[in-house]
Design an enzyme around this catalytic site. Structure first.
Site, PDB file in Angstrom:
ATOM      1  N   ASN A 162       0.850  -1.198   0.000  1.00  0.00           N
ATOM      2  CA  ASN A 162       0.000   0.000   0.000  1.00  0.00           C
ATOM      3  C   ASN A 162       0.885   1.248   0.000  1.00  0.00           C
ATOM      4  O   ASN A 162       2.107   1.136  -0.115  1.00  0.00           O
ATOM      5  CB  ASN A 162      -0.978  -0.016   1.189  1.00  0.00           C
ATOM      6  N   LYS A 213       7.052 -17.203 -12.073  1.00  0.00           N
ATOM      7  CA  LYS A 213       6.373 -15.987 -12.544  1.00  0.00           C
ATOM      8  C   LYS A 213       5.053 -16.356 -13.241  1.00  0.00           C
ATOM      9  O   LYS A 213       5.046 -17.231 -14.115  1.00  0.00           O
ATOM     10  CB  LYS A 213       7.304 -15.241 -13.514  1.00  0.00           C
ATOM     11  N   PHE A 261      -3.936   3.355  15.147  1.00  0.00           N
ATOM     12  CA  PHE A 261      -4.233   4.335  14.107  1.00  0.00           C
ATOM     13  C   PHE A 261      -5.421   3.805  13.308  1.00  0.00           C
ATOM     14  O   PHE A 261      -5.678   2.596  13.298  1.00  0.00           O
ATOM     15  CB  PHE A 261      -3.032   4.513  13.167  1.00  0.00           C
ATOM     16  N   LYS A 276     -12.795   0.458  16.005  1.00  0.00           N
ATOM     17  CA  LYS A 276     -11.447  -0.146  16.106  1.00  0.00           C
ATOM     18  C   LYS A 276     -10.867   0.062  17.497  1.00  0.00           C
ATOM     19  O   LYS A 276     -10.196  -0.824  18.042  1.00  0.00           O
ATOM     20  CB  LYS A 276     -10.516   0.466  15.045  1.00  0.00           C
ATOM     21  N   LYS A 308     -10.005  -3.387  19.298  1.00  0.00           N
ATOM     22  CA  LYS A 308      -8.579  -3.728  19.413  1.00  0.00           C
ATOM     23  C   LYS A 308      -8.004  -3.348  20.775  1.00  0.00           C
ATOM     24  O   LYS A 308      -6.812  -3.437  20.997  1.00  0.00           O
ATOM     25  CB  LYS A 308      -7.809  -3.055  18.271  1.00  0.00           C
TER      26      LYS A 308
HETATM   27  O1  PMT Z   1       3.441   5.806   6.619  1.00  0.00           O
HETATM   28  P1  PMT Z   1       2.905   7.159   6.200  1.00  0.00           P
HETATM   29  O2  PMT Z   1       3.065   7.390   4.708  1.00  0.00           O
HETATM   30  O3  PMT Z   1       3.467   8.275   7.035  1.00  0.00           O
HETATM   31  O4  PMT Z   1       1.320   7.156   6.433  1.00  0.00           O
HETATM   32  C1  PMT Z   1       0.811   7.178   7.722  1.00  0.00           C
HETATM   33  C2  PMT Z   1      -0.389   6.206   7.867  1.00  0.00           C
HETATM   34  C3  PMT Z   1      -1.539   6.698   7.024  1.00  0.00           C
HETATM   35  C4  PMT Z   1       0.015   4.785   7.430  1.00  0.00           C
HETATM   36  C5  PMT Z   1      -0.777   6.195   9.396  1.00  0.00           C
HETATM   37  O5  PMT Z   1      -1.124   7.497   9.794  1.00  0.00           O
HETATM   38  C6  PMT Z   1      -1.934   5.249   9.672  1.00  0.00           C
HETATM   39  O6  PMT Z   1      -3.094   5.607   9.591  1.00  0.00           O
HETATM   40  N1  PMT Z   1      -1.616   3.963  10.015  1.00  0.00           N
HETATM   41  C7  PMT Z   1      -2.623   2.891  10.169  1.00  0.00           C
HETATM   42  C8  PMT Z   1      -2.969   2.318   8.826  1.00  0.00           C
HETATM   43  C9  PMT Z   1      -3.937   1.167   8.922  1.00  0.00           C
HETATM   44  O7  PMT Z   1      -3.555   0.051   8.680  1.00  0.00           O
HETATM   45  O8  PMT Z   1      -5.109   1.496   9.379  1.00  0.00           O
HETATM   46  P2  PMT Z   1      -6.314   0.415   9.618  1.00  0.00           P
HETATM   47  O9  PMT Z   1      -7.465   1.282   9.917  1.00  0.00           O
HETATM   48  O10 PMT Z   1      -6.395  -0.544   8.480  1.00  0.00           O
HETATM   49  O11 PMT Z   1      -5.854  -0.389  10.907  1.00  0.00           O
HETATM   50  C10 PMT Z   1      -6.234  -0.037  12.236  1.00  0.00           C
HETATM   51  C11 PMT Z   1      -5.112  -0.357  13.212  1.00  0.00           C
HETATM   52  O12 PMT Z   1      -4.870  -1.767  13.221  1.00  0.00           O
HETATM   53  C12 PMT Z   1      -3.820   0.297  12.868  1.00  0.00           C
HETATM   54  O13 PMT Z   1      -3.201   0.695  14.085  1.00  0.00           O
HETATM   55  C13 PMT Z   1      -3.012  -0.808  12.196  1.00  0.00           C
HETATM   56  O14 PMT Z   1      -1.612  -0.662  12.418  1.00  0.00           O
HETATM   57  C14 PMT Z   1      -3.542  -2.044  12.889  1.00  0.00           C
HETATM   58  N2  PMT Z   1      -3.540  -3.264  12.053  1.00  0.00           N
HETATM   59  C15 PMT Z   1      -4.200  -3.298  10.861  1.00  0.00           C
HETATM   60  C16 PMT Z   1      -4.220  -4.469  10.125  1.00  0.00           C
HETATM   61  C17 PMT Z   1      -3.556  -5.602  10.629  1.00  0.00           C
HETATM   62  N3  PMT Z   1      -3.564  -6.748   9.944  1.00  0.00           N
HETATM   63  N4  PMT Z   1      -2.931  -5.558  11.791  1.00  0.00           N
HETATM   64  C18 PMT Z   1      -2.903  -4.403  12.519  1.00  0.00           C
HETATM   65  O15 PMT Z   1      -2.307  -4.348  13.586  1.00  0.00           O
END
Ligand code: PMT
Length: 403
Positions: free
Chosen positions: A208, A287, A324, A338, A342
């Site tokens: 991503n 591939k 986040f 979330k 979480k």
């Molecule tokens: O890296 P940059 O370019 O500076 O961009 C910053 C950012 C946009 C990546 C950052 O600010 C941000 O929002 N990070 C969280 C991205 C994300 O995965 O969001 P989510 O809403 O899908 O996940 C919610 C939370 O669960 C997040 O804390 C994530 O780290 C966590 N997660 C998600 C999926 C997963 N399989 N395991 C996780 O732990």
């Protein structure tokens, strides 16, 4: 950053003096009040007028000059200093201070001051490695004086090696850091950053837009505030901040395992990474060819990756977990869900469709929601500043827990 700070800059006699003029200019740009003391040797390289012009202050050179207003110069400078910075610092001046010699205005001021003393040494490699210099430096370090690491490179004498004065930008950063409160001293902070990647075949992968900037800024702020930081990072092009333990991972499962290694013993886990929620069920060993699908559609099947935050959130004991949420719609609703699911202490929600927010930018726009339901809106700001706000909140929770 240095508004209201009095910095006494000691300039001693070495060729790196010319860089100190740039250093003064950078400190003044940070709003510091800079007063320069030059040793006699330093004035042979650059005139006091240069430093006077850059600092917009009188330059001090004489131990026995006529005093104004009955100010005893070395005492008044010593008292007003928030920091005494010596750059360049020669082996001679360092040796004098280490051995209690106070025979010029600079060494006398250091002797008379209770301020922190920081040296940016500059000298020939053999001088630097000389056990006499090393002993003097270690003696001062043991007394709480600080030394900014010298660089390795081509020196003015033609030698190549250790002893090059740190760059003015590095010295300014060091000084700024000295004023940052160390309120996370000794705390173990684990930060995840960047994207994860999931291979499709030997030449392709899914990922991503995460650049890691948010997580790396958090790591820098935490380390500056005294924390022991483990930065678990997916692939990025960023340089990790000095002083962090970097753990590189590729896939979500690797990130899951890495967090598991540090989770039990950490005080704080910050989940700023953007791990992929899905991965291909099978990774083709060769591939994938265009014809493999038989038509224009290639069917790939995906399977869920572990949810790292949810898993460790469910195992939480005394740790603080900051999550986040990267959303494109229904920001508050999804972030709240979330936060609960979480088991976060608070969540930083960013609407990644807003200009200047989310992925790749140096800036972000955040809504912070805590367990008690408090909602704070933070307008466009750089990720460095947002990191400070996030770690202030972490600090407040740590304080609450300690009460
Ligand atoms: O890296 P940059 O370019 O500076 O961009 C910053 C950012 C946009 C990546 C950052 O600010 C941000 O929002 N990070 C969280 C991205 C994300 O995965 O969001 P989510 O809403 O899908 O996940 C919610 C939370 O669960 C997040 O804390 C994530 O780290 C966590 N997660 C998600 C999926 C997963 N399989 N395991 C996780 O732990």
């Amino acid at each position: 950053m240095l508004k209201g700070k009095n910095i006494i800059l000691g300039v001693t006699g070495g060729i790196a003096v010319y860089k100190s003029a740039d250093l003064v200019s950078r400190l003044v740009k940070q709003h510091a009040n800079v007063e320069v003391i030059m040793t006699e040797a330093a004035t042979k390289f650059v005139t006091p007028l240069t430093f006077q012009t850059m600092s917009v202050n009188k330059v001090h050179t004489e131990m026995f000059g006529l005093v104004s207003d009955f100010d005893v110069e070395h005492v008044s400078l010593a008292q007003k200093a928030d920091i005494i910075l010596i750059a360049p610092a020669t082996a001679n001046t360092i040796g004098k201070i280490a051995n209690g010699i106070a025979d010029n205005l600079l060494t006398t001021t250091v002797m008379a001051s209770k301020a922190k003393v920081i040296y940016a040494p500059a000298m020939n490699t053999n001088m630097y490695n000389n056990p006499i210099f090393q002993e003097n430096m270690n003696k001062l370090k043991n007394l709480g004086h600080e030394f900014i690491k010298t660089g390795v490179g081509r020196l003015a004498c033609g030698d190549y090696g250790e002893g090059k004065m740190a760059e003015p930008s590095e010295i300014v950063e060091y000084v700024i850091n000295s004023f940052i409160r160390k309120d996370l001293l000794g705390k173990k902070v684990v930060i995840t950053a960047g994207p994860t990647i999931e291979p499709v075949d030997p030449v392709r992968y899914m990922t991503n837009h995460s650049s890691g900037k948010m997580g790396y800024n958090l790591a820098k702020e935490a380390v500056d505030r005294g924390a022991n930081v483990v930065l678990i990072s997916g692939p990025t092009t960023l340089t990790p901040p000095d002083g962090v333990e970097l753990v590189k991972v590729n896939t979500t499962e690797e990130m899951f395992n890495a967090v598991g290694q540090y989770f039990d013993n950490c005080d704080v886990l910050i989940k700023s990474a953007a791990p992929l929620d899905y991965k291909p069920i099978t990774v083709s060993p060769v591939k994938i060819k265009k014809s493999d699908g038989g038509n224009d559609i290639l069917d790939l099947k995906f399977i869920r990756n572990p949810d790292i935050a949810a898993h460790y959130g469910s195992l939480k004991k005394n740790q603080i977990i900051v999550g986040f949420a990267a959303e494109t719609n229904n920001l508050i609703e999804y972030a709240l869900s979330k936060l609960k699911k979480k088991n976060f202490d608070f969540i930083v929600a960013n609407d990644v469709t807003k200009p200047g927010a989310g992925f790749k930018n140096d800036t972000n726009i955040a809504t912070i929601i805590d367990k008690k339901g408090n909602i704070e809106e933070h307008p466009l700001m750089d990720k460095k500043h947002l990191s400070k706000i996030i770690l202030d909140k972490v600090y407040n929770i740590l304080e609450e827990k300690a009460r």
